[in-house]
Motif scaffolding. Sequence first.
Motif, mmCIF file in Angstrom:
data_model
loop_
_atom_site.group_PDB
_atom_site.id
_atom_site.type_symbol
_atom_site.label_atom_id
_atom_site.label_comp_id
_atom_site.label_asym_id
_atom_site.label_seq_id
_atom_site.Cartn_x
_atom_site.Cartn_y
_atom_site.Cartn_z
ATOM 1 N N ALA A 159 -2.972 3.265 -3.243
ATOM 2 C CA ALA A 159 -2.627 2.507 -2.030
ATOM 3 C C ALA A 159 -3.703 1.492 -1.670
ATOM 4 O O ALA A 159 -3.410 0.463 -1.050
ATOM 5 C CB ALA A 159 -2.416 3.472 -0.862
ATOM 6 N N PRO A 197 0.806 -1.227 0.000
ATOM 7 C CA PRO A 197 0.000 0.000 0.000
ATOM 8 C C PRO A 197 0.841 1.281 0.000
ATOM 9 O O PRO A 197 0.503 2.247 -0.689
ATOM 10 C CB PRO A 197 -0.820 -0.127 1.291
ATOM 11 N N ALA A 230 -3.744 0.985 4.049
ATOM 12 C CA ALA A 230 -4.024 2.035 3.071
ATOM 13 C C ALA A 230 -4.773 3.203 3.713
ATOM 14 O O ALA A 230 -4.460 4.376 3.473
ATOM 15 C CB ALA A 230 -4.828 1.464 1.902
#
Length: 355
Positions: A305, A272, A340
């Motif tokens: 991400a 991410p 993320a």
Amino acid sequence: MDILITIASSFVEQLQKPTLAFLIAGMLLAAAGSKFEVPEPVYKFIVILLLLKVGLGAGISIREADAITLMVPAIGAAFVGVAIVMLGSQTLARCRGVAQVDGLATAGLFGAVSASTLAAGMAVLDDSGIAYEGFIGALYPFMDIAALVTAILLAKLAAARRVGATGTLNADGTISGGTQGHVVFDDRTDRANLVSGILLDTCRSPAISALLAGLAIGMLAQPDAIYHSFYEPLFRGLLSVLMLIMGMEAWSRLAELRKVAHVYIVYGVTAPIIHGLIGFLVGMLAHEMTGFSAGGVVLLAVMAASSSDISGPPTLRAALPEANPSAYVGTSTGLGTPIAILSIPLFIALAELLI
């Protein structure tokens, strides 16, 4: 040193925002063994409402957007989706203990977009008073579809080479006919059929369908009144419930990672951030070329991400039934999604420093 302190302080400050706080609370509830549960139909209803809201907002903004201003980040989003999958095909999919199809499915899921993470990014920027382009939701399908199509196409072609079948690729991605030996394809026709089949399946998924419907209504109709009176006021409240669910789901999925190679854990933790930085770089290029806003750069990084939690899993299950869901869903939901979302403050801090 001052830069690191600035990023760290910004990160801690953003963790206190409601969106991230609900995610952490959900993880803590699951860790404590809480019996709290949101019925699946309610969860799906919340997701559809959020996607309609994002699509409507993007469609309304597209009516007034300059074509170049929109197309540059859109092309950039598609490029990021493909780049993430290609990177995963050369790293995760080649690691010892990782089946190639599982690695490509995981890379495809990480290249696709999480609607909940995108919504969380928007909410955090709104809470911080950081402006971004209203059409940002329109970039979702560009990155999402590009990543899923690339991952599935690579996996199907790799499977065909492994089998060594002389045959053709059908529209649904299956291989028909042939014997052991060299792989022969009617290149243009078979690949075109495979890609078109994947595109149709992806666009028909509930998440993309809701988003595209919202986009079309926002662009072609006049839904401003219902958007501002219904969807906008509900957005943050519904998102807080979704974040609570996502936190609990993430914690429960961590157990699935015990069934697969430990390299998935490394990938789920690092991917991410790496993918987000790729998206941030592309966003910076769009910023230099078209004046793409700092908030837009952050959200492009957040999209990169993120890993798909709605449209991606069912698409991959249908297209790659041989892939192990414990690998790609466990890595995505168990690690990718919370990291993320928690990385949003990092990208905000970078944008504040560089733009």
